[in-house]
Enzyme design. Structure first.
Site, PDB file in Angstrom:
ATOM      1  N   SER A   1      49.104  73.546  58.705  1.00  0.00           N
ATOM      2  CA  SER A   1      47.728  73.892  58.254  1.00  0.00           C
ATOM      3  C   SER A   1      47.457  73.032  57.289  1.00  0.00           C
ATOM      4  CB  SER A   1      47.623  75.469  58.031  1.00  0.00           C
ATOM      5  OG  SER A   1      48.158  75.958  59.192  1.00  0.00           O
TER       6      SER A   1
ATOM      7  N   LYS B   1      47.960  78.540  63.012  1.00  0.00           N
ATOM      8  CA  LYS B   1      46.734  78.084  63.891  1.00  0.00           C
ATOM      9  C   LYS B   1      45.490  78.800  63.576  1.00  0.00           C
ATOM     10  CE  LYS B   1      48.717  75.038  66.335  1.00  0.00           C
ATOM     11  NZ  LYS B   1      48.744  73.436  65.971  1.00  0.00           N
TER      12      LYS B   1
HETATM   13  P1  NAI Z   1      54.399  66.496  70.032  1.00  0.00           P
HETATM   14  O1  NAI Z   1      55.716  66.882  69.857  1.00  0.00           O
HETATM   15  O2  NAI Z   1      54.116  65.560  70.903  1.00  0.00           O
HETATM   16  O3  NAI Z   1      53.866  66.417  68.728  1.00  0.00           O
HETATM   17  C1  NAI Z   1      53.920  67.066  67.414  1.00  0.00           C
HETATM   18  C2  NAI Z   1      54.439  66.080  66.508  1.00  0.00           C
HETATM   19  O4  NAI Z   1      54.503  66.658  65.178  1.00  0.00           O
HETATM   20  C3  NAI Z   1      55.816  65.319  66.757  1.00  0.00           C
HETATM   21  O5  NAI Z   1      55.599  63.784  66.873  1.00  0.00           O
HETATM   22  C4  NAI Z   1      56.700  65.443  65.572  1.00  0.00           C
HETATM   23  O6  NAI Z   1      57.473  64.727  65.002  1.00  0.00           O
HETATM   24  C5  NAI Z   1      55.570  65.780  64.499  1.00  0.00           C
HETATM   25  N1  NAI Z   1      55.842  66.452  63.439  1.00  0.00           N
HETATM   26  C6  NAI Z   1      56.522  67.547  63.101  1.00  0.00           C
HETATM   27  N2  NAI Z   1      56.465  67.785  61.648  1.00  0.00           N
HETATM   28  C7  NAI Z   1      56.061  66.796  60.897  1.00  0.00           C
HETATM   29  C8  NAI Z   1      55.722  66.523  59.476  1.00  0.00           C
HETATM   30  N3  NAI Z   1      56.421  67.164  58.718  1.00  0.00           N
HETATM   31  N4  NAI Z   1      55.127  65.203  59.361  1.00  0.00           N
HETATM   32  C9  NAI Z   1      54.678  64.334  60.335  1.00  0.00           C
HETATM   33  N5  NAI Z   1      55.010  64.638  61.680  1.00  0.00           N
HETATM   34  C10 NAI Z   1      55.288  65.792  61.988  1.00  0.00           C
HETATM   35  O7  NAI Z   1      53.930  67.902  70.810  1.00  0.00           O
HETATM   36  P2  NAI Z   1      52.344  68.408  71.031  1.00  0.00           P
HETATM   37  O8  NAI Z   1      52.665  69.744  71.679  1.00  0.00           O
HETATM   38  O9  NAI Z   1      51.600  67.477  71.520  1.00  0.00           O
HETATM   39  O10 NAI Z   1      51.589  68.965  69.437  1.00  0.00           O
HETATM   40  C11 NAI Z   1      50.627  68.286  68.949  1.00  0.00           C
HETATM   41  C12 NAI Z   1      49.672  69.333  68.562  1.00  0.00           C
HETATM   42  O11 NAI Z   1      49.170  70.164  69.697  1.00  0.00           O
HETATM   43  C13 NAI Z   1      50.047  70.268  67.764  1.00  0.00           C
HETATM   44  O12 NAI Z   1      49.413  70.686  66.878  1.00  0.00           O
HETATM   45  C14 NAI Z   1      50.469  71.579  68.664  1.00  0.00           C
HETATM   46  O13 NAI Z   1      50.558  72.818  68.033  1.00  0.00           O
HETATM   47  C15 NAI Z   1      49.427  71.291  69.551  1.00  0.00           C
HETATM   48  N6  NAI Z   1      49.039  72.293  70.714  1.00  0.00           N
HETATM   49  C16 NAI Z   1      50.082  71.879  71.806  1.00  0.00           C
HETATM   50  C17 NAI Z   1      50.135  72.699  72.988  1.00  0.00           C
HETATM   51  C18 NAI Z   1      51.195  72.571  73.962  1.00  0.00           C
HETATM   52  O14 NAI Z   1      51.165  73.544  74.890  1.00  0.00           O
HETATM   53  N7  NAI Z   1      51.863  71.527  73.764  1.00  0.00           N
HETATM   54  C19 NAI Z   1      49.070  73.739  72.890  1.00  0.00           C
HETATM   55  C20 NAI Z   1      47.860  73.776  72.136  1.00  0.00           C
HETATM   56  C21 NAI Z   1      47.888  73.129  70.856  1.00  0.00           C
END
Ligand code: NAI
Length: 286
Positions: A147, A190
């Site tokens: 957040s 969230k």
């Molecule tokens: P993802 O694994 O592709 O993306 C998450 C990214 O956050 C990763 O690349 C990770 O390296 C990065 N990350 C974590 N901590 C970090 C930090 N301190 N600084 C910089 N980068 C950091 O996974 P996804 O699921 O595509 O996530 C992207 C967004 O979508 C997130 O906000 C997630 O909560 C949201 N989301 C995902 C859903 C799902 O089912 N996959 C559903 C609804 C929302």
């Protein structure tokens, strides 16, 4: 077209960030990425070795170009905030300028300005624990990474986002409905992100004519989601219960981000836009 986007939170080709980058690239935007420092090396190596070439293909047959990849750790705002153990950690020592303030400065130096800011990152170290078993440290870490990271990114990038620009984050329905299994304070994070979307829309709109929206996305088998452990169940649940009984593709979220970033959405700000096959509208499973 002719716009420049910075997308924070891309470390492979499976997540929403990658799909958003592709949709924006297909619409003609120049793409800059922010990749989590510990994941940077493997991401850049894979990119260089062509491991992502198949998923770089755009609808016109060309490959998505990435103008630059920046190392990023969104839990640190400036170098003063970085503790010694991280500074000296060998995965971090190899990169520089990866705090939010420094990245905004580097992007300004390299490119001058951007038009689109995307936050597609989250982290909750205790996500697998129920809220009642979550420690203060875990809860605050979830809020910090998922957040405040957005508040910080927008704050530091806003001066270089062109008027008429657009900012987008990704959220999840667990902010407003009970989703057992989405723990560790991630549901709280969230909820904060969605509330901040409204307040930031006001502040960024009045100050810089920048729009701020968040996409409430349905379940996707990303690396982050697999770590939570219940993603297959959530996909099955959606297939069984949503108005549209199909698997959600990351591209559908990417296309919504491209719409929100475009002039077609010029009056949309402060909104939570659901891209979930309609699951949010259901009252009971049927
Ligand atoms: P993802 O694994 O592709 O993306 C998450 C990214 O956050 C990763 O690349 C990770 O390296 C990065 N990350 C974590 N901590 C970090 C930090 N301190 N600084 C910089 N980068 C950091 O996974 P996804 O699921 O595509 O996530 C992207 C967004 O979508 C997130 O906000 C997630 O909560 C949201 N989301 C995902 C859903 C799902 O089912 N996959 C559903 C609804 C929302």
């Amino acid at each position: 077209t002719g716009k420049r986007a910075f997308i924070a939170g891309v470390a492979d080709d499976n997540g929403y960030g990658w799909a958003i980058a592709k949709s924006l690239a297909a619409a003609g935007a120049e793409i800059l990425l922010g990749t989590w420092v510990p994941a940077l090396n493997i991401f850049e190596t894979s990119l260089r070795r062509g491991k992502f070439d198949e998923s770089r293909v755009l609808p016109d047959g060309s490959l998505m170009e990435i103008a630059k990849v920046y190392a990023l750790d969104a839990v640190f705002d400036s170098p003063e905030d970085v503790p010694e153990d991280i500074k000296t950690n060998k995965r971090y020592a190899g990169s520089s300028n990866w705090t939010v303030k420094e990245i905004a400065e580097c992007v300004k130096e390299d490119f001058g300005s951007i038009d689109i800011l995307v936050h597609s990152l989250a982290n909750g170290p205790e996500v697998t624990k129920p809220l009642l078993e979550t420690s203060r440290k875990g809860y605050l870490a979830a809020i910090s990474a998922s957040s405040y990271s957005y508040v910080s990114l927008l704050k530091h990038f806003l001066p270089i986002i062109n008027p008429g620009g657009s900012s987008i984050s990704l959220t999840y329905i667990a902010s407003e409905r009970i989703i057992p299994g989405y723990g560790g304070g991630m549901s709280s994070a969230k909820a904060a992100l969605e509330s901040d979307t409204r307040v930031l829309a006001f502040e960024a709109g009045r100050k810089h004519k920048v729009r701020v929206n968040t996409i409430s996305a349905g379940p996707l088998r990303s690396r982050a989601a697999k770590a939570i452990g219940f993603i297959d169940m959530m996909i099955d649940y959606s297939m069984a219960n949503a108005p549209l009984q199909k698997e959600l593709s990351a591209e559908e979220v990417g296309n919504t981000a491209a719409f929100l970033a475009s002039p077609l959405a010029s009056a949309i700000t402060g909104a939570v836009i659901y891209v979930d096959n309609g699951l949010n509208a259901m009252g009971v499973g049927i």
